[in-house]
Design a protein around this motif. Structure first.
Motif, mmCIF file in Angstrom:
data_model
loop_
_atom_site.group_PDB
_atom_site.id
_atom_site.type_symbol
_atom_site.label_atom_id
_atom_site.label_comp_id
_atom_site.label_asym_id
_atom_site.label_seq_id
_atom_site.Cartn_x
_atom_site.Cartn_y
_atom_site.Cartn_z
ATOM 1 N N GLY A 24 0.850 -1.145 0.058
ATOM 2 C CA GLY A 24 -0.023 0.214 0.097
ATOM 3 C C GLY A 24 0.819 1.342 0.279
ATOM 4 O O GLY A 24 0.464 2.296 -0.821
ATOM 5 N N ALA A 25 2.080 1.347 0.576
ATOM 6 C CA ALA A 25 2.874 2.396 0.958
ATOM 7 C C ALA A 25 3.344 2.739 -0.556
ATOM 8 O O ALA A 25 3.492 3.769 -1.313
ATOM 9 C CB ALA A 25 3.691 2.458 1.881
ATOM 10 N N LYS A 26 3.928 1.553 -1.359
ATOM 11 C CA LYS A 26 4.434 1.653 -2.793
ATOM 12 C C LYS A 26 3.218 2.259 -3.460
ATOM 13 O O LYS A 26 3.560 3.011 -4.557
ATOM 14 C CB LYS A 26 4.985 0.342 -3.140
ATOM 15 C CG LYS A 26 6.293 -0.003 -2.604
ATOM 16 C CD LYS A 26 6.982 -1.278 -2.838
ATOM 17 C CE LYS A 26 8.244 -1.418 -2.167
ATOM 18 N NZ LYS A 26 8.974 -2.758 -2.749
ATOM 19 N N ASN A 27 2.042 1.552 -3.481
ATOM 20 C CA ASN A 27 1.026 2.197 -4.355
ATOM 21 C C ASN A 27 0.778 3.666 -3.978
ATOM 22 O O ASN A 27 0.703 4.422 -5.160
ATOM 23 C CB ASN A 27 -0.301 1.419 -3.996
ATOM 24 C CG ASN A 27 -1.172 1.620 -5.136
ATOM 25 O OD1 ASN A 27 -0.913 1.916 -6.162
ATOM 26 N ND2 ASN A 27 -2.425 1.654 -4.566
ATOM 27 N N GLU A 36 2.928 5.872 -2.945
ATOM 28 C CA GLU A 36 4.064 6.466 -3.740
ATOM 29 C C GLU A 36 4.026 6.635 -5.161
ATOM 30 O O GLU A 36 4.543 7.613 -5.725
ATOM 31 C CB GLU A 36 5.445 5.686 -3.244
ATOM 32 C CG GLU A 36 6.665 6.558 -3.976
ATOM 33 C CD GLU A 36 7.902 5.819 -3.362
ATOM 34 O OE1 GLU A 36 8.912 6.499 -3.044
ATOM 35 O OE2 GLU A 36 7.918 4.486 -3.307
ATOM 36 N N SER A 37 3.431 5.666 -5.835
ATOM 37 C CA SER A 37 3.547 5.611 -7.233
ATOM 38 C C SER A 37 2.380 6.565 -7.797
ATOM 39 O O SER A 37 2.530 7.053 -8.854
ATOM 40 C CB SER A 37 3.162 4.234 -7.671
ATOM 41 O OG SER A 37 1.678 3.882 -7.546
ATOM 42 N N LYS A 38 1.265 6.870 -6.806
ATOM 43 C CA LYS A 38 0.365 7.807 -7.230
ATOM 44 C C LYS A 38 0.332 9.293 -6.616
ATOM 45 O O LYS A 38 -0.612 10.034 -6.596
ATOM 46 C CB LYS A 38 -1.071 7.212 -6.744
ATOM 47 C CG LYS A 38 -1.574 5.804 -7.129
ATOM 48 C CD LYS A 38 -1.967 5.700 -8.443
ATOM 49 C CE LYS A 38 -2.591 4.347 -8.778
ATOM 50 N NZ LYS A 38 -1.613 3.446 -9.119
ATOM 51 N N GLU A 52 -2.437 16.664 -7.972
ATOM 52 C CA GLU A 52 -2.993 17.357 -8.775
ATOM 53 C C GLU A 52 -4.615 17.175 -8.225
ATOM 54 O O GLU A 52 -5.300 18.129 -8.657
ATOM 55 C CB GLU A 52 -2.967 16.777 -10.117
ATOM 56 C CG GLU A 52 -1.653 16.933 -10.937
ATOM 57 C CD GLU A 52 -1.505 16.192 -12.137
ATOM 58 O OE1 GLU A 52 -2.344 15.580 -12.664
ATOM 59 O OE2 GLU A 52 -0.239 16.142 -12.593
ATOM 60 N N LEU A 53 -5.021 16.086 -7.716
ATOM 61 C CA LEU A 53 -6.435 15.954 -7.352
ATOM 62 C C LEU A 53 -6.966 16.877 -6.063
ATOM 63 O O LEU A 53 -8.013 17.184 -5.901
ATOM 64 C CB LEU A 53 -6.692 14.405 -6.826
ATOM 65 C CG LEU A 53 -8.017 13.788 -6.267
ATOM 66 C CD1 LEU A 53 -8.697 14.009 -7.313
ATOM 67 C CD2 LEU A 53 -7.587 12.562 -5.726
ATOM 68 N N ASN A 54 -5.793 17.172 -5.250
ATOM 69 C CA ASN A 54 -6.089 18.018 -3.971
ATOM 70 C C ASN A 54 -6.664 19.502 -4.305
ATOM 71 O O ASN A 54 -5.749 20.111 -4.927
ATOM 72 C CB ASN A 54 -5.029 17.839 -2.978
ATOM 73 C CG ASN A 54 -5.481 18.555 -1.993
ATOM 74 O OD1 ASN A 54 -6.387 18.756 -1.356
ATOM 75 N ND2 ASN A 54 -4.687 19.568 -1.581
ATOM 76 N N GLY A 112 -0.216 14.575 -2.061
ATOM 77 C CA GLY A 112 0.483 13.311 -2.264
ATOM 78 C C GLY A 112 1.810 13.284 -1.649
ATOM 79 O O GLY A 112 2.395 12.158 -1.292
ATOM 80 N N THR A 113 2.624 14.334 -2.097
ATOM 81 C CA THR A 113 3.912 14.333 -1.581
ATOM 82 C C THR A 113 4.185 14.080 -0.320
ATOM 83 O O THR A 113 4.961 13.260 0.334
ATOM 84 C CB THR A 113 4.610 15.409 -2.116
ATOM 85 O OG1 THR A 113 4.663 15.542 -3.569
ATOM 86 C CG2 THR A 113 6.272 15.366 -1.699
ATOM 87 N N ASN A 114 3.376 14.891 0.566
ATOM 88 C CA ASN A 114 3.131 14.862 1.952
ATOM 89 C C ASN A 114 2.798 13.587 2.585
ATOM 90 O O ASN A 114 3.548 12.973 3.544
ATOM 91 C CB ASN A 114 2.477 15.892 2.628
ATOM 92 C CG ASN A 114 3.339 17.276 2.529
ATOM 93 O OD1 ASN A 114 4.509 17.361 2.220
ATOM 94 N ND2 ASN A 114 2.451 18.355 2.517
#
Length: 164
Positions: free
Chosen positions: A18-21, A23-25, A31-33, A43-45
């Motif tokens: 889940g953590a890797k997923n 990270e990949s998104k 952009e979504l926020n 997403g970065t945070n």
């Protein structure tokens, strides 16, 4: 194959996946926020927060218990928390881990209780919670999980029902 119980080893694998997923998104989430502030770094945070926890989880022995995993997730996410979204994520994880740390296995019922505890913990940590944020989504997930946990279903069915 239906799965209605998770042991610590499976939970560890799922958390790391889940953590890797996430990270990949992270760019998609950035952009979504747009609410409450279109800050472009959610997403970065969240990724920095969960990857800090994942680092601690990955360093655990393969026979780690749910208690040990809970401590690693909770402390790692708190140490790595960045921005409002990271802090909220760390509190969601902290609450969830409080619920599962004393268990031998995670069942659908334990998962639902963990979601409820996660939401309670996160709402308490935010001075002025705003609806329409990750808190609202987490609350909706917890409510639906509790409702569904009274039925006999596996994790895959539960997850799909919550998403629907």
């Amino acid at each position: 194959m239906s799965q209605n119980q998770l042991d610590a080893k499976m939970f560890k694998e799922m958390f790391l996946a889940g953590a890797k997923n996430l990270e990949s998104k992270k760019e998609y989430i950035n952009e979504l926020n747009v609410f409450p502030v279109p800050d472009g770094d959610t997403g970065t945070n969240m990724t920095l927060t969960i990857m800090s926890a994942a680092k601690e989880v990955a360093s655990l022995d393969e026979n780690a218990t749910l208690k040990e995993l809970s401590k690693a997730i909770s402390s790692g996410s708190l140490r790595g928390a960045r921005g409002n979204s990271g802090v909220i994520l760390s509190q969601l994880l902290r609450g969830f881990c409080k619920e599962i740390k004393g268990k031998k296995q995670i069942t659908v019922s334990v998962l639902a209780d963990g979601f409820v505890r996660a939401v309670e913990t996160a709402y308490k940590a935010v001075m002025k919670p705003k609806e329409g944020t990750i808190l609202t989504v987490a609350k909706g997930v917890a409510e639906k999980a509790v409702e569904l946990s009274e039925m006999d279903m596996d994790f895959e069915t539960l997850g799909q029902e919550i998403l629907d």
